[in-house]
Design a protein around this motif. Sequence first.
Motif, PDB file in Angstrom:
ATOM      1  N   UNK A  26       8.529   4.487  22.591  1.00 51.77           N
ATOM      2  CA  UNK A  26       8.737   4.635  24.031  1.00 51.77           C
ATOM      3  C   UNK A  26       7.712   3.855  24.852  1.00 51.77           C
ATOM      4  N   UNK A  27       6.732   3.271  24.177  1.00 49.71           N
ATOM      5  CA  UNK A  27       5.674   2.494  24.831  1.00 49.71           C
ATOM      6  C   UNK A  27       4.962   3.303  25.917  1.00 49.71           C
ATOM      7  N   UNK A  28       4.769   4.593  25.621  1.00 51.01           N
ATOM      8  CA  UNK A  28       4.130   5.472  26.605  1.00 51.01           C
ATOM      9  C   UNK A  28       2.672   5.751  26.271  1.00 51.01           C
ATOM     10  N   UNK A  29       2.158   5.094  25.239  1.00 52.44           N
ATOM     11  CA  UNK A  29       0.795   5.372  24.807  1.00 52.44           C
ATOM     12  C   UNK A  29      -0.021   4.090  24.684  1.00 52.44           C
ATOM     13  N   UNK A  30      -1.328   4.278  24.711  1.00 49.68           N
ATOM     14  CA  UNK A  30      -2.286   3.203  24.449  1.00 49.68           C
ATOM     15  C   UNK A  30      -3.062   3.657  23.221  1.00 49.68           C
ATOM     16  N   UNK A  31      -2.840   2.980  22.113  1.00 45.39           N
ATOM     17  CA  UNK A  31      -3.365   3.415  20.816  1.00 45.39           C
ATOM     18  C   UNK A  31      -4.725   2.780  20.545  1.00 45.39           C
ATOM     19  N   UNK A  32      -5.711   3.624  20.218  1.00 50.20           N
ATOM     20  CA  UNK A  32      -7.079   3.149  19.998  1.00 50.20           C
ATOM     21  C   UNK A  32      -7.527   3.469  18.575  1.00 50.20           C
ATOM     22  N   UNK A  33      -7.913   2.429  17.850  1.00 52.57           N
ATOM     23  CA  UNK A  33      -8.467   2.542  16.499  1.00 52.57           C
ATOM     24  C   UNK A  33      -9.987   2.606  16.624  1.00 52.57           C
ATOM     25  N   UNK A  34     -10.572   3.740  16.231  1.00 53.28           N
ATOM     26  CA  UNK A  34     -12.002   3.973  16.410  1.00 53.28           C
ATOM     27  C   UNK A  34     -12.856   3.475  15.246  1.00 53.28           C
ATOM     28  N   UNK A  49      -1.339   5.706  31.099  1.00 56.78           N
ATOM     29  CA  UNK A  49      -0.771   5.954  29.778  1.00 56.78           C
ATOM     30  C   UNK A  49      -1.588   7.012  29.037  1.00 56.78           C
ATOM     31  N   UNK A  50      -0.935   7.662  28.096  1.00 56.89           N
ATOM     32  CA  UNK A  50      -1.649   8.601  27.241  1.00 56.89           C
ATOM     33  C   UNK A  50      -2.450   7.806  26.211  1.00 56.89           C
ATOM     34  N   UNK A  51      -3.721   8.130  26.064  1.00 57.19           N
ATOM     35  CA  UNK A  51      -4.571   7.469  25.083  1.00 57.19           C
ATOM     36  C   UNK A  51      -4.485   8.246  23.769  1.00 57.19           C
ATOM     37  N   UNK A  52      -4.090   7.570  22.708  1.00 54.46           N
ATOM     38  CA  UNK A  52      -4.040   8.196  21.385  1.00 54.46           C
ATOM     39  C   UNK A  52      -5.117   7.551  20.520  1.00 54.46           C
ATOM     40  N   UNK A  53      -6.019   8.368  20.003  1.00 56.68           N
ATOM     41  CA  UNK A  53      -7.124   7.854  19.191  1.00 56.68           C
ATOM     42  C   UNK A  53      -6.954   8.276  17.735  1.00 56.68           C
ATOM     43  N   UNK A  54      -7.381   7.398  16.830  1.00 62.19           N
ATOM     44  CA  UNK A  54      -7.372   7.740  15.409  1.00 62.19           C
ATOM     45  C   UNK A  54      -8.555   7.078  14.721  1.00 62.19           C
ATOM     46  N   UNK A  55      -8.928   7.636  13.556  1.00 63.97           N
ATOM     47  CA  UNK A  55     -10.017   7.023  12.788  1.00 63.97           C
ATOM     48  C   UNK A  55      -9.596   6.887  11.328  1.00 63.97           C
ATOM     49  N   UNK A  56     -10.346   7.480  10.391  1.00 63.06           N
ATOM     50  CA  UNK A  56     -10.100   7.190   8.974  1.00 63.06           C
ATOM     51  C   UNK A  56      -9.140   8.156   8.291  1.00 63.06           C
ATOM     52  N   UNK A  57      -8.787   9.235   8.944  1.00 63.82           N
ATOM     53  CA  UNK A  57      -7.877  10.171   8.305  1.00 63.82           C
ATOM     54  C   UNK A  57      -8.224  11.614   8.610  1.00 63.82           C
ATOM     55  N   UNK A  58      -7.688  12.512   7.812  1.00 64.09           N
ATOM     56  CA  UNK A  58      -7.764  13.940   8.112  1.00 64.09           C
ATOM     57  C   UNK A  58      -9.168  14.527   8.036  1.00 64.09           C
ATOM     58  N   UNK A  59     -10.067  13.900   7.299  1.00 64.92           N
ATOM     59  CA  UNK A  59     -11.422  14.422   7.182  1.00 64.92           C
ATOM     60  C   UNK A  59     -12.403  13.717   8.115  1.00 64.92           C
ATOM     61  N   UNK A  60     -11.911  12.807   8.919  1.00 63.57           N
ATOM     62  CA  UNK A  60     -12.765  12.054   9.839  1.00 63.57           C
ATOM     63  C   UNK A  60     -12.893  12.808  11.160  1.00 63.57           C
ATOM     64  N   UNK A  61     -14.109  12.919  11.683  1.00 65.13           N
ATOM     65  CA  UNK A  61     -14.358  13.704  12.894  1.00 65.13           C
ATOM     66  C   UNK A  61     -14.312  12.883  14.175  1.00 65.13           C
TER      67      UNK A  61
END
Length: 218
Positions: free
Chosen positions: A133-141, A174-186
């Motif tokens: 939907x192109x409603x987010x801005x995805x950020x790789x931390x 836009x909604x900012x969506x952040x992610x890092x290395x996975x489920x154990x990453x803080x």
Amino acid sequence: MEEQILQYRDAVYEQVVKVGKSLGNVTRLRILDLLVQGPKTVENLANTIGLSVATTSRNLQILKKARLVEIERHKNFVTYRLTSDQIKQLISLLVTVAEQSQPELAAIQTTFKQQTGSPQALTISALKAKLTAESTYLVDLRPNDEYETQHLPGAHNIPYDELPQHLAELPQDKEIVVYCRGRLCAYANVASQALHDAGFKVATFNQSVWEWNQLMSS
């Protein structure tokens, strides 16, 4: 014949135990989890984990002996990498089993999310819908080397340590969506709170890039 069968059984299980023993250590699990992101030098691993190069190297040798990691030689340096994608699958499955069988892990994760005020994490299907939907801005931390190795489609790389300097560059509409290395990453949980405090609408994605790619290719 019965004795031969018993000897065979003990011998094959002993080889499997070698893998289990190599995994039974927090430092070595952290090393493997980092190598899921891509090849790294021993210096990079040591700096990220917060241990000496000597200690990190000793743990890498144990993993190498178990054939979970291997060396890749370059002209002026050496990197370590996982021996196969099956190791990535093993780490992902190990985390899943721990989440399902260890209530202490769920309690630790819940408490941390409450302390950081992080929002409910998006599922893979929910993130896919938002990206479509192109409603987010995805950020790789993650650090740039991990981002360059592989990243989610359309993601912008802002390493966690540099996020405060880049807040003005983020879109307010836009909604900012952040992610890092996975489920154990803080990092994603902590960053989401900082973004929320700065006035952004924010969500987190807590699965790894590898897990995303696996589902997208299935």
